[in-house]
Design a protein around this motif. Structure first.
Motif, PDB file in Angstrom:
ATOM      1  N   PHE A 183      52.205 -27.351 -15.540  1.00 35.70           N
ATOM      2  CA  PHE A 183      52.894 -28.636 -15.617  1.00 35.70           C
ATOM      3  C   PHE A 183      51.887 -29.772 -15.748  1.00 35.70           C
ATOM      4  CE2 PHE A 183      54.662 -32.512 -13.890  1.00 35.70           C
ATOM      5  CZ  PHE A 183      55.876 -32.593 -14.560  1.00 35.70           C
ATOM      6  N   ALA A 184      50.795 -29.698 -15.003  1.00 32.04           N
ATOM      7  CA  ALA A 184      49.754 -30.723 -15.108  1.00 32.04           C
ATOM      8  C   ALA A 184      49.203 -30.787 -16.530  1.00 32.04           C
ATOM      9  CB  ALA A 184      48.633 -30.442 -14.108  1.00 32.04           C
ATOM     10  N   ALA A 185      49.012 -29.629 -17.154  1.00 34.41           N
ATOM     11  CA  ALA A 185      48.515 -29.600 -18.528  1.00 34.41           C
ATOM     12  C   ALA A 185      49.538 -30.209 -19.488  1.00 34.41           C
ATOM     13  CB  ALA A 185      48.197 -28.164 -18.938  1.00 34.41           C
ATOM     14  N   ALA A 237      49.395 -33.946 -19.035  1.00 33.03           N
ATOM     15  CA  ALA A 237      48.167 -34.475 -19.632  1.00 33.03           C
ATOM     16  C   ALA A 237      48.268 -34.516 -21.155  1.00 33.03           C
ATOM     17  CB  ALA A 237      46.975 -33.627 -19.200  1.00 33.03           C
ATOM     18  N   GLU A 238      48.872 -33.510 -21.750  1.00 30.22           N
ATOM     19  CA  GLU A 238      49.038 -33.493 -23.201  1.00 30.22           C
ATOM     20  C   GLU A 238      50.003 -34.587 -23.645  1.00 30.22           C
ATOM     21  OE1 GLU A 238      48.277 -31.430 -27.018  1.00 30.22           O
ATOM     22  OE2 GLU A 238      47.234 -32.113 -25.207  1.00 30.22           O
ATOM     23  N   THR A 239      51.044 -34.844 -22.852  1.00 32.58           N
ATOM     24  CA  THR A 239      51.966 -35.943 -23.157  1.00 32.58           C
ATOM     25  C   THR A 239      51.218 -37.272 -23.144  1.00 32.58           C
ATOM     26  OG1 THR A 239      53.796 -34.711 -22.145  1.00 32.58           O
ATOM     27  CG2 THR A 239      54.109 -37.068 -22.463  1.00 32.58           C
ATOM     28  N   VAL A 240      50.378 -37.462 -22.142  1.00 34.01           N
ATOM     29  CA  VAL A 240      49.580 -38.687 -22.053  1.00 34.01           C
ATOM     30  C   VAL A 240      48.676 -38.822 -23.276  1.00 34.01           C
ATOM     31  CG1 VAL A 240      47.738 -39.838 -20.767  1.00 34.01           C
ATOM     32  CG2 VAL A 240      49.653 -38.787 -19.546  1.00 34.01           C
ATOM     33  N   ARG A 241      48.048 -37.721 -23.677  1.00 30.87           N
ATOM     34  CA  ARG A 241      47.098 -37.770 -24.795  1.00 30.87           C
ATOM     35  C   ARG A 241      47.786 -38.152 -26.105  1.00 30.87           C
ATOM     36  NH1 ARG A 241      44.945 -34.725 -28.879  1.00 30.87           N
ATOM     37  NH2 ARG A 241      46.414 -32.996 -28.601  1.00 30.87           N
ATOM     38  N   LEU A 242      49.021 -37.666 -26.294  1.00 29.25           N
ATOM     39  CA  LEU A 242      49.692 -37.850 -27.577  1.00 29.25           C
ATOM     40  C   LEU A 242      50.598 -39.074 -27.636  1.00 29.25           C
ATOM     41  CD1 LEU A 242      50.628 -34.130 -28.381  1.00 29.25           C
ATOM     42  CD2 LEU A 242      48.765 -35.492 -29.349  1.00 29.25           C
ATOM     43  N   PHE A 243      50.959 -39.639 -26.485  1.00 26.18           N
ATOM     44  CA  PHE A 243      51.884 -40.775 -26.492  1.00 26.18           C
ATOM     45  C   PHE A 243      51.109 -42.066 -26.743  1.00 26.18           C
ATOM     46  CE2 PHE A 243      54.329 -44.240 -24.687  1.00 26.18           C
ATOM     47  CZ  PHE A 243      55.605 -43.974 -25.137  1.00 26.18           C
ATOM     48  N   SER A 298      51.526 -27.108 -28.051  1.00 25.28           N
ATOM     49  CA  SER A 298      51.047 -27.445 -26.709  1.00 25.28           C
ATOM     50  C   SER A 298      52.110 -28.128 -25.859  1.00 25.28           C
ATOM     51  CB  SER A 298      49.820 -28.361 -26.813  1.00 25.28           C
ATOM     52  OG  SER A 298      50.133 -29.540 -27.544  1.00 25.28           O
ATOM     53  N   LEU A 299      53.176 -28.579 -26.493  1.00 22.37           N
ATOM     54  CA  LEU A 299      54.274 -29.222 -25.763  1.00 22.37           C
ATOM     55  C   LEU A 299      55.552 -28.388 -25.834  1.00 22.37           C
ATOM     56  CD1 LEU A 299      53.828 -33.019 -26.642  1.00 22.37           C
ATOM     57  CD2 LEU A 299      53.242 -31.844 -24.512  1.00 22.37           C
TER      58      LEU A 299
END
Length: 558
Positions: A95-97, A100-106, A172-173
C-alpha cells in the motif's frame, strides 16, 4: 469495567468530535478532521501521542479512500506514516508503494483555462475527447483521469469510465485501478461487481484500516456476514469511524430492513405550482404506493399550467374521499402553503401528517419505512429520508444534516455551519443509516400532528421557498425533539441537482438571503442548538456502540 470505545472521543476537542459525529466520509471533510487531529497531536502529552498519530493516519487513509486519485492526500498520508515510530511499519509495504506511485504520477496542470472554456461552451463531445487524450498521453494523466471519471459518473457512462481506467493507469497502479473500478461499479448499482473489485484491490495493497466501501458493497450485494466482518474490522482499527459503526448497527439489528405501520390515521399534504408533468408523476407514485386509508390533500398554489386538470383527473380516478383539492387565487409560497394545509380540517383530524413536494418519486414502501423510523425513535419531532437526484441517483441531494464547526473567515453569524460531506463525492451508500440529526430535507417528511402544531407554523419570512423547513427543524431541536433521518428510504427528487442545472441568479440570491435570515434568527441560541444536537447524537451513538460491543462486533476497553 468494560465500556464502549466511542465515549473516549469526548477526550477530543469539541470541533473534531463534531466533525466525526457528522460522519466519516467526504475527502475535504476528512482532511479537515485529520488537520484537527494533527493540531491535537502537536499539543498532546507523550502518553497520548501514539493515539493521536493513529487517529490522524486513519483519517488520512479514509480521505484517500474517498478520493483515491488526489495526490496531496497521499502525500500527507505517507508523511504521517513516516512519523510513526516502531515496527511493523504503519502502512503495508504494498500500500505504501501504491501511495508513493500515486504521489509520483499526480501532477496538477499549470493552466486548465482551455478545458474551462470547453465546459463553458457546452460542447460535451469536445470535452470528452480532450479528457481522453489527456488521460492517455498527457504528463498530467492522473489529474485528468480524476476529472474524466467524475464526468463519466455524471453522464452515467460507466463503461467509458472503466475503459479510461484500463487505458490510463500503468501496471504499477493496478491495485488503485481495481479500487476505482469498484467505485464505478458501486455508484452504478452493481454491488457484487464492486465487491469483487474491492477484494482484488485490498488483496494487492491492503488499506490501513480496511476499505469502508468494501463493507458497503458486501452489504448491498446481500452478503451480510461478510459485510459485518469487514465493518467490524474497520471499527476495531478505527473506533471513531462513525459511518461504519452506524451501518454495522443497522445491519446487526435489522433496522436496514425494517418496516412498520403508523399507529393512527394519516393525512398526506402536498402543495404545487406550475409543475403539471412532475405533479402527475408524483401522484402516480403516491397512489401506487402502500398508503392504506390515508387521505391526500393537495393545494394548488394558483398554478397557470395544466395543474387543475391533472388534479381533477386524479380526484376522479381515486375518488374525492382519497384526494381533496384546494385551489388558491394567488401563489402564497411554500411556508404559507404548508401552514394552510396544516390548518385544513381534513389534516387537523389526522394523527400524523406527511408533507410531500410535487416533484418526487416515491418507492412503494416509503410510508412503512418512515413508520419504522417512528417506531425506532418515537420522540422525534419529524422523520425524514435520504433524497437522491432522480436523474442520477449517485448524487445525494439531502441526507442527515449535522452541525460542523464554521471555517474561520467565513463571516458566519454562528460558530457552526451545516454539514455537506454528501456533496463532496457520489453516494456509495455511506448515508444508509438511521439516527437523530439537525435537519432533514423537506420534500418528504412525516410529523406527529400534535408535535407539528406545538412547534409552531412554518415561518413565512422564508417565502417563496428555501430554509423554512430547516428553520422548523431547528425549533424542534430546541424543543428537545430533534429530527430523525431514515437513510434506508431513498426518494428521488426530480428537481435537478445544481451540477446539472445551475440555479438562476434570482434563485441563488433568494437562497443566500434566506440562509442569512436563518442563521441570524437562531444566532442567540446557536450554542444551545449545537449542544442539544451533540448530546442527542452522542447518546444515540453510545448506545449503538455499547450494543455492538455486547454482541461481539466491537472490541471493549477496560
Amino acid at each position: 469495567m468494560n465500556r464502549s470505545p466511542w465515549p473516549e472521543a469526548m477526550d477530543m476537542p469539541l470541533p473534531l468530535c463534531d466533525l466525526l459525529l457528522a460522519g466519516t466520509v467526504g475527502r475535504e471533510h476528512l482532511l479537515r478532521a485529520a488537520g484537527m487531529a494533527g493540531k491535537a497531536l502537536a499539543a498532546a502529552c507523550p502518553a497520548d501521542r501514539a493515539l493521536w498519530q493513529r487517529r490522524r493516519l486513519s483519517l488520512l487513509a479514509a480521505a484517500l479512500e474517498e478520493d483515491s486519485l488526489f495526490g496531496p492526500t497521499a502525500v500527507a498520508l505517507l508523511e504521517a506514516a513516516g512519523a510513526l515510530p516502531g515496527s511493523p511499519p504503519a502502512l503495508d509495504p504494498a500500500f505504501a508503494a501504491l501511495a508513493a506511485e500515486t504521489v509520483r504520477l499526480f501532477r496538477v496542470p499549470d493552466n486548465t483555462a482551455y478545458y474551462q472554456r470547453l465546459v463553458t461552451s457546452g460542447d460535451t463531445d469536445r470535452q470528452r475527447r480532450y479528457l481522453e487524450n489527456e488521460c492517455h498521453t498527457g504528463r498530467h494523466g492522473l489529474f485528468w483521469l480524476h476529472v474524466a471519471l467524475r464526468q463519466a459518473v455524471l453522464d452515467r457512462n460507466f463503461d467509458r469510465g472503466e475503459a479510461l481506467l484500463k487505458a490510463a493507469l500503468p501496471p504499477s497502479l493496478a491495485g488503485l485501478g481495481h479500487k476505482l473500478a469498484g467505485d464505478l461499479a458501486l455508484v452504478s448499482g452493481r454491488p457484487a461487481l464492486a465487491l469483487a473489485r474491492y477484494e482484488q484491490a485490498h488483496a494487492l495493497a491492503p488499506w490501513p484500516s480496511g476499505l469502508f466501501r468494501l463493507g458497503l458493497a458486501a452489504w448491498q450485494s446481500g452478503d451480510r456476514d461478510l459485510a459485518r466482518r469487514r465493518l467490524a474490522a474497520i471499527l476495531a482499527a478505527m473506533p471513531e469511524h462513525v459511518s461504519a459503526g452506524l451501518a454495522l448497527y443497522d445491519m446487526a439489528t435489522g433496522r436496514d430492513r425494517a418496516t412498520a405501520r403508523l399507529p393512527g390515521s394519516l393525512a398526506i399534504a402536498l402543495y404545487t405550482y406550475n409543475k403539471g408533468r412532475d405533479l402527475d408523476l408524483t401522484l402516480g407514485s403516491l397512489f401506487a404506493s402502500d398508503i392504506g386509508p390515508a387521505r391526500v390533500v393537495a393545494l394548488d398554489n394558483a398554478a397557470t399550467d395544466d395543474t387543475p386538470d391533472i388534479l381533477a383527473g386524479w380526484r376522479d380516478r381515486v375518488g374525492p374521499g382519497r384526494l381533496s383539492v384546494i385551489r388558491l387565487p394567488v401563489n402564497i409560497g411554500a411556508p404559507a402553503a404548508r401552514n394552510w394545509l396544516a390548518a385544513d380540517p381534513r389534516v387537523r383530524e389526522a394523527d400524523f401528517v406527511a408533507y410531500l413536494d410535487d416533484d418526487v418519486d416515491l418507492p412503494a414502501d416509503w410510508l412503512s419505512r418512515l413508520a419504522a423510523a417512528r417506531e425506532a425513535y418515537p420522540e422525534a419531532g419529524v422523520w425524514g429520508c435520504r433524497v437522491a437526484d432522480a436523474q442520477n441517483p449517485a448524487i445525494a441531494q439531502g441526507v442527515d444534516t449535522m452541525p460542523v464547526p464554521a471555517r474561520q473567515g467565513d463571516g458566519e453569524p454562528m460558530a457552526w455551519d451545516f454539514s455537506d460531506a454528501h456533496a463532496e463525492a457520489f453516494d456509495a451508500g455511506a448515508f444508509a443509516h438511521m439516527r437523530p440529526c439537525l435537519s432533514v430535507m423537506g420534500c418528504c417528511h412525516l410529523f406527529r400532528r400534535e408535535r407539528l402544531a406545538q412547534a409552531g407554523g412554518f415561518d413565512i419570512r422564508y417565502s417563496p421557498s428555501q430554509y423554512d423547513d430547516v428553520d422548523h427543524d431547528l425549533r424542534l431541536v430546541l424543543s428537545g425533539h430533534p429530527p430523525v433521518y431514515q437513510g434506508h428510504l431513498a426518494v428521488g427528487h426530480r428537481r435537478p441537482a445544481p451540477v446539472f442545472v445551475p440555479p438562476r441568479p434570482d434563485q441563488l440570491a433568494g437562497g443566500q438571503a434566506n440562509r442569512r435570515k436563518l442563521l441570524a434568527k437562531h444566532r442567540d441560541r446557536s450554542e444551545e442548538l449545537a449542544t442539544g444536537l451533540r448530546e442527542a447524537t452522542l447518546g444515540d451513538l453510545t448506545e449503538k456502540w455499547r450494543f455492538l460491543a455486547e454482541v461481539g462486533l466491537l472490541a471493549q476497553t477496560s
